[in-house]
Design a protein around this motif. Structure first.
Motif, PDB file in Angstrom:
ATOM      1  N   PRO A 194      11.493  31.869  83.733  1.00 33.66           N
ATOM      2  CA  PRO A 194      12.886  31.847  84.192  1.00 33.66           C
ATOM      3  C   PRO A 194      13.772  32.842  83.451  1.00 33.66           C
ATOM      4  O   PRO A 194      14.647  33.455  84.073  1.00 33.66           O
ATOM      5  CB  PRO A 194      13.332  30.402  83.915  1.00 33.66           C
ATOM      6  CG  PRO A 194      12.078  29.609  83.881  1.00 33.66           C
ATOM      7  CD  PRO A 194      11.012  30.533  83.350  1.00 33.66           C
ATOM      8  N   ARG A 195      13.592  33.025  82.154  1.00 32.80           N
ATOM      9  CA  ARG A 195      14.471  33.938  81.415  1.00 32.80           C
ATOM     10  C   ARG A 195      14.304  35.376  81.886  1.00 32.80           C
ATOM     11  O   ARG A 195      15.252  36.156  81.852  1.00 32.80           O
ATOM     12  CB  ARG A 195      14.263  33.799  79.910  1.00 32.80           C
ATOM     13  CG  ARG A 195      12.917  34.268  79.417  1.00 32.80           C
ATOM     14  CD  ARG A 195      12.677  33.968  77.962  1.00 32.80           C
ATOM     15  NE  ARG A 195      13.200  35.027  77.127  1.00 32.80           N
ATOM     16  CZ  ARG A 195      13.213  34.978  75.811  1.00 32.80           C
ATOM     17  NH1 ARG A 195      12.767  33.913  75.178  1.00 32.80           N
ATOM     18  NH2 ARG A 195      13.678  35.984  75.120  1.00 32.80           N
ATOM     19  N   VAL A 196      13.119  35.733  82.349  1.00 31.41           N
ATOM     20  CA  VAL A 196      12.893  37.078  82.879  1.00 31.41           C
ATOM     21  C   VAL A 196      13.553  37.200  84.248  1.00 31.41           C
ATOM     22  O   VAL A 196      14.216  38.210  84.532  1.00 31.41           O
ATOM     23  CB  VAL A 196      11.389  37.409  82.935  1.00 31.41           C
ATOM     24  CG1 VAL A 196      11.141  38.757  83.594  1.00 31.41           C
ATOM     25  CG2 VAL A 196      10.790  37.374  81.529  1.00 31.41           C
ATOM     26  N   ARG A 197      13.390  36.179  85.083  1.00 30.00           N
ATOM     27  CA  ARG A 197      14.057  36.201  86.395  1.00 30.00           C
ATOM     28  C   ARG A 197      15.564  36.283  86.224  1.00 30.00           C
ATOM     29  O   ARG A 197      16.243  37.061  86.906  1.00 30.00           O
ATOM     30  CB  ARG A 197      13.694  34.950  87.213  1.00 30.00           C
ATOM     31  CG  ARG A 197      12.253  34.902  87.658  1.00 30.00           C
ATOM     32  CD  ARG A 197      11.994  33.856  88.735  1.00 30.00           C
ATOM     33  NE  ARG A 197      12.417  32.512  88.403  1.00 30.00           N
ATOM     34  CZ  ARG A 197      11.705  31.616  87.709  1.00 30.00           C
ATOM     35  NH1 ARG A 197      10.510  31.949  87.239  1.00 30.00           N
ATOM     36  NH2 ARG A 197      12.183  30.393  87.488  1.00 30.00           N
ATOM     37  N   ALA A 198      16.107  35.488  85.303  1.00 34.60           N
ATOM     38  CA  ALA A 198      17.561  35.489  85.083  1.00 34.60           C
ATOM     39  C   ALA A 198      18.046  36.847  84.589  1.00 34.60           C
ATOM     40  O   ALA A 198      19.093  37.339  85.026  1.00 34.60           O
ATOM     41  CB  ALA A 198      17.941  34.395  84.097  1.00 34.60           C
ATOM     42  N   ALA A 199      17.292  37.477  83.693  1.00 38.36           N
ATOM     43  CA  ALA A 199      17.683  38.805  83.194  1.00 38.36           C
ATOM     44  C   ALA A 199      17.685  39.822  84.333  1.00 38.36           C
ATOM     45  O   ALA A 199      18.592  40.657  84.433  1.00 38.36           O
ATOM     46  CB  ALA A 199      16.743  39.252  82.073  1.00 38.36           C
ATOM     47  N   GLY A 219      23.014  42.192  89.524  1.00 37.47           N
ATOM     48  CA  GLY A 219      24.441  41.931  89.700  1.00 37.47           C
ATOM     49  C   GLY A 219      25.317  42.986  89.054  1.00 37.47           C
ATOM     50  O   GLY A 219      26.361  43.358  89.590  1.00 37.47           O
ATOM     51  N   ALA A 220      24.875  43.485  87.920  1.00 36.29           N
ATOM     52  CA  ALA A 220      25.670  44.465  87.172  1.00 36.29           C
ATOM     53  C   ALA A 220      25.519  45.884  87.690  1.00 36.29           C
ATOM     54  O   ALA A 220      26.451  46.684  87.576  1.00 36.29           O
ATOM     55  CB  ALA A 220      25.275  44.427  85.697  1.00 36.29           C
ATOM     56  N   VAL A 253      22.348  29.679  88.204  1.00 31.06           N
ATOM     57  CA  VAL A 253      23.679  30.061  87.704  1.00 31.06           C
ATOM     58  C   VAL A 253      23.796  31.586  87.662  1.00 31.06           C
ATOM     59  O   VAL A 253      24.813  32.160  88.069  1.00 31.06           O
ATOM     60  CB  VAL A 253      23.945  29.444  86.314  1.00 31.06           C
ATOM     61  CG1 VAL A 253      25.181  30.038  85.670  1.00 31.06           C
ATOM     62  CG2 VAL A 253      24.075  27.927  86.430  1.00 31.06           C
ATOM     63  N   ALA A 254      22.752  32.254  87.176  1.00 30.43           N
ATOM     64  CA  ALA A 254      22.760  33.720  87.117  1.00 30.43           C
ATOM     65  C   ALA A 254      22.901  34.321  88.511  1.00 30.43           C
ATOM     66  O   ALA A 254      23.592  35.325  88.700  1.00 30.43           O
ATOM     67  CB  ALA A 254      21.495  34.236  86.436  1.00 30.43           C
ATOM     68  N   ARG A 289      26.584  34.046  89.699  1.00 33.68           N
ATOM     69  CA  ARG A 289      27.416  35.021  88.971  1.00 33.68           C
ATOM     70  C   ARG A 289      27.097  36.445  89.383  1.00 33.68           C
ATOM     71  O   ARG A 289      27.994  37.285  89.511  1.00 33.68           O
ATOM     72  CB  ARG A 289      27.231  34.846  87.468  1.00 33.68           C
ATOM     73  CG  ARG A 289      27.859  33.576  86.961  1.00 33.68           C
ATOM     74  CD  ARG A 289      27.691  33.418  85.479  1.00 33.68           C
ATOM     75  NE  ARG A 289      28.311  32.187  85.028  1.00 33.68           N
ATOM     76  CZ  ARG A 289      28.023  31.587  83.899  1.00 33.68           C
ATOM     77  NH1 ARG A 289      27.133  32.118  83.070  1.00 33.68           N
ATOM     78  NH2 ARG A 289      28.625  30.467  83.568  1.00 33.68           N
ATOM     79  N   ALA A 290      25.811  36.734  89.588  1.00 29.20           N
ATOM     80  CA  ALA A 290      25.416  38.092  89.985  1.00 29.20           C
ATOM     81  C   ALA A 290      25.967  38.434  91.367  1.00 29.20           C
ATOM     82  O   ALA A 290      26.438  39.552  91.591  1.00 29.20           O
ATOM     83  CB  ALA A 290      23.891  38.223  89.962  1.00 29.20           C
ATOM     84  N   LEU A 291      25.907  37.477  92.284  1.00 28.14           N
ATOM     85  CA  LEU A 291      26.422  37.739  93.627  1.00 28.14           C
ATOM     86  C   LEU A 291      27.935  37.942  93.600  1.00 28.14           C
ATOM     87  O   LEU A 291      28.455  38.834  94.286  1.00 28.14           O
ATOM     88  CB  LEU A 291      26.025  36.605  94.575  1.00 28.14           C
ATOM     89  CG  LEU A 291      24.524  36.534  94.894  1.00 28.14           C
ATOM     90  CD1 LEU A 291      24.206  35.262  95.676  1.00 28.14           C
ATOM     91  CD2 LEU A 291      24.063  37.778  95.638  1.00 28.14           C
ATOM     92  N   GLU A 292      28.629  37.133  92.794  1.00 29.34           N
ATOM     93  CA  GLU A 292      30.076  37.330  92.645  1.00 29.34           C
ATOM     94  C   GLU A 292      30.370  38.712  92.054  1.00 29.34           C
ATOM     95  O   GLU A 292      31.282  39.411  92.514  1.00 29.34           O
ATOM     96  CB  GLU A 292      30.673  36.252  91.734  1.00 29.34           C
ATOM     97  CG  GLU A 292      30.716  34.880  92.344  1.00 29.34           C
ATOM     98  CD  GLU A 292      31.065  33.791  91.334  1.00 29.34           C
ATOM     99  OE1 GLU A 292      31.455  34.120  90.189  1.00 29.34           O
ATOM    100  OE2 GLU A 292      30.925  32.607  91.704  1.00 29.34           O
ATOM    101  N   ARG A 293      29.608  39.088  91.061  1.00 32.36           N
ATOM    102  CA  ARG A 293      29.821  40.393  90.416  1.00 32.36           C
ATOM    103  C   ARG A 293      29.523  41.537  91.377  1.00 32.36           C
ATOM    104  O   ARG A 293      30.273  42.511  91.438  1.00 32.36           O
ATOM    105  CB  ARG A 293      28.956  40.505  89.164  1.00 32.36           C
ATOM    106  CG  ARG A 293      29.238  41.744  88.354  1.00 32.36           C
ATOM    107  CD  ARG A 293      28.571  41.721  87.012  1.00 32.36           C
ATOM    108  NE  ARG A 293      28.919  42.909  86.244  1.00 32.36           N
ATOM    109  CZ  ARG A 293      28.428  43.196  85.063  1.00 32.36           C
ATOM    110  NH1 ARG A 293      27.569  42.382  84.481  1.00 32.36           N
ATOM    111  NH2 ARG A 293      28.792  44.298  84.442  1.00 32.36           N
ATOM    112  N   LEU A 294      28.432  41.413  92.112  1.00 30.31           N
ATOM    113  CA  LEU A 294      28.098  42.445  93.105  1.00 30.31           C
ATOM    114  C   LEU A 294      29.232  42.597  94.114  1.00 30.31           C
ATOM    115  O   LEU A 294      29.652  43.717  94.419  1.00 30.31           O
ATOM    116  CB  LEU A 294      26.817  42.066  93.849  1.00 30.31           C
ATOM    117  CG  LEU A 294      25.512  42.673  93.414  1.00 30.31           C
ATOM    118  CD1 LEU A 294      24.353  42.075  94.214  1.00 30.31           C
ATOM    119  CD2 LEU A 294      25.509  44.178  93.512  1.00 30.31           C
ATOM    120  N   GLN A 295      29.701  41.472  94.627  1.00 31.83           N
ATOM    121  CA  GLN A 295      30.766  41.519  95.631  1.00 31.83           C
ATOM    122  C   GLN A 295      32.027  42.164  95.058  1.00 31.83           C
ATOM    123  O   GLN A 295      32.660  42.989  95.722  1.00 31.83           O
ATOM    124  CB  GLN A 295      31.064  40.102  96.122  1.00 31.83           C
ATOM    125  CG  GLN A 295      31.990  40.077  97.305  1.00 31.83           C
ATOM    126  CD  GLN A 295      31.983  38.723  97.981  1.00 31.83           C
ATOM    127  OE1 GLN A 295      30.928  38.143  98.210  1.00 31.83           O
ATOM    128  NE2 GLN A 295      33.165  38.217  98.282  1.00 31.83           N
TER     129      GLN A 295
END
Length: 184
Positions: A131-136, A142-143, A166-167, A170-176
């Protein structure tokens, strides 16, 4: 004995040897220009400088080659604190490294430095078993990703791990926000 934060270790190495020299060492460690044998041999002072340890890894000598991937982890980690644009080429070389910790650092650096040119190389990490690799990887997309990367991130909305979910949000919000457009 308290260990120094990696940022302080890298800053001390840069103060002593110069930032460009330290970056050159890290690029050489990442790309294999400096082999694992040499890193623990003739080039050990360079490894000591970027790790802050007289015995990086704490292993007995000779160091088992199975641990050589740590050299790439430590070299990649330096790019969280120092940077030169040509370092992206070295990171591209290890974006599919066999060691997950190396790939995770490439994703972290991609996110921090918004390195869009590395996003496609990180997409396979979205399916990683850890999971930590997927989240990264999600955070990196996202960034630094583009509109066409959103679907790959959205596919993880139902990931079994809460940190990944959660990531994803946040990533989708950041992308948008970054792209200033709706994703769906």
């Amino acid at each position: 004995m308290e260990r120094e934060h990696p940022r302080e270790v890298i800053n001390a190495a840069c103060a002593k040897y110069g930032e460009d020299v330290v970056i050159d060492w890290c690029v050489a460690f990442l790309t294999g220009e400096i082999s694992g044998e040499d890193a623990y041999g003739s080039d050990l002072p360079k490894l000591v400088a970027i790790t802050g340890s007289a015995n990086p890894g704490g292993w007995s000598h000779p160091v088992d080659p199975v641990n050589f991937y740590w050299i790439r982890v430590w070299a990649a980690r330096a790019f969280l604190y120092i940077w030169r644009d040509d370092a992206v080429e070295a990171l591209a070389v290890v974006a599919d490294d066999p060691a997950w910790r190396v790939r995770e650092h490439v994703a972290r650096i991609t996110a921090q430095r918004e390195l869009g040119q590395l996003v496609d190389a990180l997409l396979p990490m979205l399916d990683h078993e850890l999971p930590r690799v997927r989240a990264a990887a999600v955070r990196a997309v996202g960034a630094a990703g583009e509109f066409e990367h959103a679907r790959a991130v959205e596919a993880l909305r139902d990931d079994p791990d809460n940190a990944v979910r959660v990531a994803v949000e946040r990533a989708l919000e950041r992308l948008q926000r970054r792209l200033d457009r709706e994703l769906g």
